[in-house]
Design a protein around this motif. Structure first.
Motif, mmCIF file in Angstrom:
data_model
loop_
_atom_site.group_PDB
_atom_site.id
_atom_site.type_symbol
_atom_site.label_atom_id
_atom_site.label_comp_id
_atom_site.label_asym_id
_atom_site.label_seq_id
_atom_site.Cartn_x
_atom_site.Cartn_y
_atom_site.Cartn_z
ATOM 1 N N UNK A 89 1.095 -1.206 -0.001
ATOM 2 C CA UNK A 89 -0.054 0.223 -0.077
ATOM 3 C C UNK A 89 0.376 1.201 -0.080
ATOM 4 N N UNK A 90 0.642 2.418 -0.848
ATOM 5 C CA UNK A 90 1.601 3.702 -0.901
ATOM 6 C C UNK A 90 0.697 4.261 -1.371
ATOM 7 N N UNK A 149 -7.866 -1.811 9.973
ATOM 8 C CA UNK A 149 -7.815 -0.424 8.563
ATOM 9 C C UNK A 149 -6.878 -0.069 7.952
ATOM 10 N N UNK A 150 -7.115 0.928 7.490
ATOM 11 C CA UNK A 150 -6.114 2.205 6.845
ATOM 12 C C UNK A 150 -7.010 3.323 6.955
ATOM 13 N N UNK A 151 -6.754 4.643 7.904
ATOM 14 C CA UNK A 151 -7.367 5.356 7.414
ATOM 15 C C UNK A 151 -6.522 6.253 6.898
ATOM 16 N N UNK A 152 -7.877 7.205 6.092
ATOM 17 C CA UNK A 152 -7.442 8.708 5.282
ATOM 18 C C UNK A 152 -8.644 9.706 5.228
ATOM 19 N N UNK A 153 -9.077 9.712 6.275
ATOM 20 C CA UNK A 153 -9.495 11.402 6.536
ATOM 21 C C UNK A 153 -9.006 11.326 7.468
ATOM 22 N N UNK A 183 3.147 2.463 10.032
ATOM 23 C CA UNK A 183 1.474 3.080 10.098
ATOM 24 C C UNK A 183 1.299 3.503 10.168
ATOM 25 N N UNK A 184 1.891 4.905 9.828
ATOM 26 C CA UNK A 184 1.126 5.828 9.851
ATOM 27 C C UNK A 184 1.374 6.988 7.604
ATOM 28 N N UNK A 185 2.270 6.882 7.361
ATOM 29 C CA UNK A 185 2.282 6.817 6.470
ATOM 30 C C UNK A 185 1.873 6.755 5.480
#
Length: 185
Positions: free
Chosen positions: A8-9, A40-44, A161-163
């Motif tokens: 994931x990028x 989950x990966x959050x983007x908001x 975990x955050x980039x």
């Protein structure tokens, strides 16, 4: 599929690229979250405050932040609480007290920060420095928490975990029996 099985990028324009094990790539735009088996990966919620809150949460409580808790902490920052004030909320929390006791010794606190934040024991010289700093009042527990959470070692350790989106674990639903009906929360 688990997040570990995928690449994931996050691109600078907000596009999320997901490289699948079969060699294919999915391109996602204007997405708020990507759900995986384990979380989950959050983007908001991306931003400097998010990275700070995430690292401080994990450093103080020794675990990956849950989504609700992380959003709550971000809300405090958005409402004007300082970063040091946020660190103090962790030190004053019931979960912190449950983990470390009502008034942990300097040694217990420093050892917990090394373990929680850096996943290692402190070296003798570093441990002595931090124990003295807190014992003499040179640093408060909140000061020390921020120093560990924002250390170069921890920033590098939490980067995955955050980039590329903010990772939060999947919480198992809680099933309550209410008047003979199961309710999933």
């Amino acid at each position: 599929t688990s997040r570990d099985a995928l690449g994931v990028r996050l691109a600078s324009d907000g596009t999320v690229m997901i490289e699948k094990p079969d060699g294919g790539t999915d391109t996602l735009r204007a997405v708020e979250r990507v759900q995986f088996e384990g979380g989950a990966l959050l983007y908001d919620i991306l931003g400097e405050d998010t990275a700070f809150a995430y690292r401080t949460y994990a450093a103080s409580l020794g675990r990956t932040p849950d989504e609700g808790g992380l959003r709550f902490q971000l809300g405090l920052l958005e409402d004007g609480l300082s970063r040091m004030g946020l660190a103090q909320t962790f030190v004053d929390s019931l979960e912190f007290e449950t983990l470390y006791g009502e008034d942990p010794t300097a040694e217990v606190y420093v050892d917990a920060l090394y373990t929680n934040t850096l996943s290692r024991d402190g070296d003798a010289e570093g441990r002595a420095f931090w124990v003295e700093a807190i014992s003499t009042g040179g640093l408060s527990r909140a000061d020390m928490l921020v120093a560990f959470a924002e250390s170069a070692e921890n920033v590098a350790r939490t980067a995955d975990d955050i980039d590329n989106g903010v990772f939060v674990p999947r919480l198992e639903p809680i099933c309550l029996a209410c008047d003979g009906q199961d309710i999933l929360l």
